[in-house]
Design an enzyme around this catalytic site. Structure first.
Site, PDB file in Angstrom:
ATOM      1  CD1 TRP A  55      -2.971   1.464   0.916  1.00 12.63           C
ATOM      2  CD2 TRP A  55      -1.361   2.444   2.107  1.00 12.63           C
ATOM      3  NE1 TRP A  55      -3.405   2.717   1.253  1.00 12.63           N
ATOM      4  CE2 TRP A  55      -2.433   3.336   1.982  1.00 12.63           C
ATOM      5  CE3 TRP A  55      -0.235   2.844   2.817  1.00 12.63           C
ATOM      6  CZ2 TRP A  55      -2.416   4.601   2.550  1.00 12.63           C
ATOM      7  CZ3 TRP A  55      -0.215   4.109   3.371  1.00 12.63           C
ATOM      8  CH2 TRP A  55      -1.294   4.973   3.240  1.00 12.63           C
ATOM      9  CG  HIS A  56       3.483   2.197   3.243  1.00 10.20           C
ATOM     10  ND1 HIS A  56       2.868   1.151   3.878  1.00 10.20           N
ATOM     11  CD2 HIS A  56       3.479   3.231   4.122  1.00 10.20           C
ATOM     12  CE1 HIS A  56       2.509   1.536   5.087  1.00 10.20           C
ATOM     13  NE2 HIS A  56       2.863   2.787   5.263  1.00 10.20           N
ATOM     14  N   GLY A  57       3.739   1.785  -1.393  1.00 13.67           N
ATOM     15  CA  GLY A  57       4.331   2.161  -2.660  1.00 13.67           C
ATOM     16  C   GLY A  57       4.556   0.977  -3.557  1.00 13.67           C
TER      17      GLY A  57
ATOM     18  CG  PHE B 279       3.078   6.323   0.814  1.00 13.03           C
ATOM     19  CD1 PHE B 279       4.064   5.951  -0.081  1.00 13.03           C
ATOM     20  CD2 PHE B 279       3.439   6.630   2.101  1.00 13.03           C
ATOM     21  CE1 PHE B 279       5.385   5.882   0.311  1.00 13.03           C
ATOM     22  CE2 PHE B 279       4.755   6.551   2.521  1.00 13.03           C
ATOM     23  CZ  PHE B 279       5.734   6.190   1.615  1.00 13.03           C
TER      24      PHE B 279
END
Lengths: 290, 477
Positions: free
Chosen positions: B325-327, B477
Site C-alpha cells: 500500500w505504501h508504494g 502513497f
C-alpha cells in the site's frame, strides 16, 4: 467563541509586538553598522574568484566573493560598500556562466532562493527584486528569521571570503557543472540580459566611484571549456569584445592553468591552483597596470 | 496545498471565520463550505485530480443507495464488487500499473527473454491511497449493514474529501466521520484550543524534526558508499525519526484542524517509539490504516482464529499488503514481510497482546527491562526502515552491507542539532504518552504563562530551525 477569539488575538499580538521591536532594533543595527573592508583592492563575484584568488598571497586585497553570486547581488553589495569605503581596484569575475539566464532563477529556485535572500536581506528591499521571479515564501521566511526573531548586531552575510579547497585529484564533474550553469529542466536557459544589464550597472558604479574595474576569467578545465554551449561562447566573446572597446580591462585567464593537479573540479581550482593563479594574476596586473 | 505553506496559513483562518461567523447557523451551508474548501485545497495541486475524487465519491454514493434498496444477496455483492473494482482499479492504474509491467518484464528476463514493458506516463494523484480506502470503507460497511447509507450527497462528498485528512489521513471510517456531518457542530473552546496545540506540535514535528532529518538522511542514503558503517546507522536512525515526525506531524495537524471545525478524527499515532515489542508498535503506528486492514482484510481471511498455517499466511498477507500500500516497489513488500517475520513469533507464542497498556504507567522513568524492550523494538524498526527508504532492493542490501563493514566502530558523523531536537521531542512526548498528542498539556498543573512560554518556544523553534520545505512523505502513497 468570543473567548477563543480574545485568547487568539492576545496570543498573536504578543509575538507580533515582540517581532516588531526586534525588527526596529535590527533595522537600527543595519543602518548604523559600517562595514569597513579595510582594503583598496576588492575581489568580488562568485565561486570562481572566491576559490581562485588567495588573498594571503595578494597584498592589500580582500576577497569577499561568494558562491553562485549573480551580478545583481554583486551590484547590491558594491552599492552598500561604496558608501563608506574607498576602493581603488575592483576585481570582478567574468565567466561564461555569469551571463546565463540560470542566474535569474536563483531567486525562485527552491534550493538557491533561501541562500540568496539570506545574504541580501540587509542590503535589499522587495522592490529590488522587481525584475526577477522570486520565491515569496523563502523571501519572507528569511526576512522574518533574520530581522524579527531576536536582535543581532551583525548583518553581514553578504561578505564572503577566500575559500580554498584541498584536493589531490580533480573531481571531474563537467557534465553536472555544464548542466547546472547553462540548462534548466534539460533546456538551454539562454542569455540573461538582466545579468548583462547588472554588469553594466557595476561598470557605471565603479566609474562613478573612481574604481579601476578589472574583469577576470579564472582558469577552467578543458573538459568544461570544450562543453560550453555555443550560444554562451558566442555571447561571451561578443560581450568581451564590446567591453574591451569600452576600455574595460578584461583578463581572460581561463587557460592560464591547464594541469589537472591544480583543479578541485572542472570549474574551480584547488588550494595549490589558487596559489599559482594568484601569482599569475598579480604578474599580469603588474604587467598591464604599471 | 501544503499544511506548512503560506497558502494554508491564509486559507485556514478564512474558512474558519466563514464557517463559524458567517454560516454557523446553517448546517447545510457549513457542509457545502467544507466541501468547496476541500476541493479548493485538493485542486491546488492539480485541478484534474478533482474529477477522479468526484467520480469515486459519486460511484460510492450510488452504490450505497443501491445497497439500501437491494435485498438479493447476489446483487448486493455485485454492487459491492463495482465499488471495489472501480476504487481499486483507479489505484491499480495510477499507482501499480508501471510496477506490474516492469516486474512482469523483469520476470521474463529470468527466462532469458527480454521484453520492453509499456509504461503509463501518468502522475500519481495526491492522497489517492487514502481517500480510496476511506470511501471503500463506506461501501463495505453499508454492505455489511453496519452503516445506514446516506442520501445526503453533500455530506457524503464532504466526508470523502474532508480537507484536513484528505491527502494523508487519518483514514477515517464512515461510521465515525460521516454521522458528524449530519449533526450540528457547536463551537467548543477546549476542543478548539487543544486543536491549535496539536497543530503547533504537528508543525514542530514536520518542520523542525522531519525537514531537518530529511537533509541528513537524504545525504547519507544517497551517498552511502562515502560514509562509515557507524554513520550509516545514524542515517537509518535519523530516517526513522524523519518518517515518524513527518507522518505523525501531518496527522496531528489534520486532527487539530478538524477539531477547529468541531470534528473528532481518530488518533493515528500513539507514540510508537515507546513500544516494547513489534506488535505494540503496530498498534501505535498509523492506527487508521492498520485497523482498516485488520477489519477489511485480516478478519475476513479468518484472522488469528484459524489453524496455524492459515494464521501464518494471514499475517504475511496483511503485512505484505500493508507494505505494498505504501508504494509500488519491492522495497515496501520486503519491509512488510520483515515486519511479518518479527511479528510472527509473538503471535505464535500468544504474546502479541502482553503490552497493551502504556509503558511505565504512572512512573516518571521506565525500568531497565522496559528500556531494553523499547531499544530492541526501535532497533528492529530502524533496520526495517532502510528498506522503506531505499530506492530499490540493491540499494537496501548494499546499505546494510556497508553498515557491517570494518569501520562500523569508527566515530560516526553525529548530527548534534538533530539529536537535540529529537531529544526534545522524546521528552515532551514521554510526559504525554498517555494523551492523544504530544502537546496535550492542558491538564499540567503549571501557570498559564509557563504554558504560553512553551508554545512560543516551540513556535520560535519552528521559525528558526524549520528546515527547507519538503513535501510530506506520505503524499506519495
Amino acid at each position: 467563541m468570543k473567548r477563543f477569539i480574545e485568547v487568539a488575538i492576545i496570543f498573536i499580538i504578543i509575538p507580533v509586538f515582540y517581532l516588531l521591536i526586534n525588527y526596529f532594533i535590527n533595522r537600527y543595527f543595519i543602518n548604523s553598522h559600517v562595514i569597513d573592508v579595510q582594503t583598496n583592492v576588492l575581489i568580488v563575484g562568485n565561486s570562481h574568484n572566491r576559490r581562485s584568488i588567495d588573498t594571503t598571497f595578494f597584498k592589500n586585497a580582500k576577497n569577499i566573493a561568494q558562491g553562485a553570486e549573480p551580478y545583481f547581488a554583486t551590484y547590491l553589495k558594491l552599492k552598500k560598500l561604496c558608501v563608506n569605503n574607498k576602493i581603488d581596484t575592483l576585481i570582478l569575475n567574468f565567466f561564461y556562466g555569469d551571463i546565463s539566464a540560470g542566474n535569474d532563477k536563483k531567486f525562485i529556485n527552491k534550493k538557491w532562493s533561501g541562500e540568496m535572500f539570506k545574504r541580501l536581506y540587509a542590503i535589499s528591499s522587495l522592490s529590488d527584486f522587481n525584475q526577477f521571479e522570486i520565491n515569496y515564501r523563502n523571501y519572507f521566511y528569511v526576512y522574518i528569521k533574520n530581522l524579527c526573531l531576536y536582535p543581532k548586531v551583525k548583518h553581514d552575510n553578504y561578505i564572503g571570503s577566500f575559500n580554498g579547497k584541498k584536493s589531490k585529484k580533480i573531481h571531474n564533474d563537467s557534465t553536472e557543472a555544464i548542466e547546472r550553469h547553462y540548462f534548466y529542466e534539460d533546456k538551454n536557459v539562454g542569455i540573461s540580459y538582466l545579468c548583462i544589464n547588472y554588469l553594466d550597472s557595476i561598470i557605471n558604479l565603479a566609474d562613478k566611484n573612481n574604481m579601476k574595474l578589472i574583469l577576470v576569467t579564472a582558469p577552467l578545465h578543458s573538459s568544461y571549456i570544450n562543453n560550453i554551449p555555443t550560444n554562451f561562447q558566442d555571447s561571451f566573446f561578443e560581450l568581451k569584445d564590446s567591453l574591451i572597446n569600452e576600455k574595460i580591462m578584461v583578463l581572460d585567464l581561463s587557460e592560464s592553468i591547464i594541469e589537472d593537479k591544480y583543479f578541485y573540479n572542472s570549474d574551480h581550482l584547488n588550494n595549490k591552483g589558487a596559489k599559482k593563479f594568484t601569482k599569475i594574476l598579480i604578474d599580469t596586473l603588474n604587467c598591464k597596470l604599471y | 496545498m501544503l499544511f506548512n505553506s503560506i497558502e494554508f496559513a491564509i486559507f485556514l483562518p478564512i474558512i474558519f471565520i466563514l464557517y463559524w461567523f458567517v454560516i454557523s447557523k446553517n448546517l447545510k451551508f457549513q457542509n457545502v463550505l467544507l466541501l468547496l474548501a476541500s476541493y479548493l485545497f485538493y485542486g491546488w495541486w492539480n485541478w484534474w485530480f478533482l474529477f477522479l475524487i468526484i467520480f469515486s465519491s459519486f460511484i460510492d454514493y450510488l452504490v450505497g443507495i443501491g445497497l439500501s434498496k437491494q435485498k438479493i444477496p447476489k446483487k448486493r455483492k455485485f454492487l459491492l464488487f463495482i465499488s471495489i473494482f472501480i476504487n481499486i482499479g483507479f489505484l491499480g492504474v495510477f499507482k501499480y500499473f508501471n510496477f506490474f509491467a516492469e516486474s512482469f518484464a523483469d520476470a521474463f528476463t529470468l527466462f532469458g527473454k527480454s521484453i520492453e514493458p509499456s509504461r503509463l506516463n501518468i502522475i500519481l494523484p495526491v492522497g489517492i491511497s487514502f481517500y480510496t480506502f476511506q470511501t471503500l470503507s463506506y461501501s463495505i460497511d453499508v454492505y455489511r449493514k453496519k452503516l445506514e447509507p446516506t442520501k445526503d450527497i453533500i455530506s457524503f462528498f464532504a466526508f470523502v474529501s474532508f480537507f484536513p485528512q484528505l491527502v494523508a489521513g487519518p483514514i477515517e471510517r464512515a461510521t465515525n466521520l460521516l454521522p458528524q456531518f449530519y449533526k450540528k457542530r457547536k463551537f467548543d473552546y477546549e476542543k478548539a484550543t487543544d486543536g491549535v496545540r496539536q497543530i503547533i506540535w504537528g508543525l514542530f514535528k514536520k518542520m523542525v524534526i522531519a525537514d531537518n532529518c530529511a537533509v541528513f538522511a537524504n545525504d547519507i542514503f544517497n551517498n552511502y558508499t562515502d560514509y562509515s558503517g557507524s554513520t550509516l546507522i545514524f542515517g537509518a536512525i535519523v530516517f526513522a525519526f524523519q518518517i515518524y515526525a513527518d507522518f505523525s506531524g501531518y496527522s496531528d495537524i489534520a486532527i487539530g484542524t478538524a477539531r477547529l471545525f468541531g470534528f473528532n478524527l481518530k488518533q493515528n499515532f500513539a507514540f510508537p517509539y515507546f513500544s516494547r515489542d513489534v506488535a505494540e508498535a503496530w498498534r501505535r503506528w498509523h492506527i487508521s490504516l492498520v485497523t482498516w486492514f485488520r477489519d477489511y482484510v485480516y478478519i475476513p481471511l479468518g484472522g488469528s482464529r484459524v489453524g496455524i498455517w492459515k494464521k501464518i499466511r494471514n499475517i504475511f498477507i496483511i503485512y505484505i499488503v500493508c507494505g505494498f500500500w505504501h508504494g509500488a516497489n519491492w522495497t515496501f513488500i520486503v519491509w512488510g514481510a520483515l515486519h511479518a517475520l518479527f511479528f510472527l513469533p509473538l503471535i505464535l507464542i500468544k504474546k502479541n497482546r502482553i503490552n497493551t497498556n502504556i509503558v511505565a504507567q504512572g512512573k516518571l522513568i521506565p525500568n531497565l527491562k522496559e528500556i531494553l524492550q523499547m531499544g530492541l523494538t526501535f532497533f528492529i524498526i530502524t533496520i526495517t526502515v532502510i528498506f522503506f527508504r531505499a530506492n530499490n532492493l540493491t540499494h537496501a542490501f548494499d546499505y546494510l552491507a556497508n553498515i557491517f563493514s570494518v569501520d562500523l566502530f569508527s566515530l560516526p558523523i553525529f548530527p548534534k542539532k538533530i539529536f537535540l531536537f529529537i531529544t526534545f521531542l522524546l521528552v515532551i512526548e514521554w510526559f504525554n504518552r498517555d494523551k492523544k498528542h504530544g502537546l496535550q498539556i492542558n491538564s499540567w498543573q503549571i501557570h498559564r504563562i509557563v504554558k504560553w512560554c512553551l508554545y512560543y518556544f516551540i513556535i520560535f523553534l519552528i521559525f528558526y530551525f524549520g528546515g527547507e520545505q519538503q513535501e510530506f512523505i506520505y503524499f506519495q502513497f
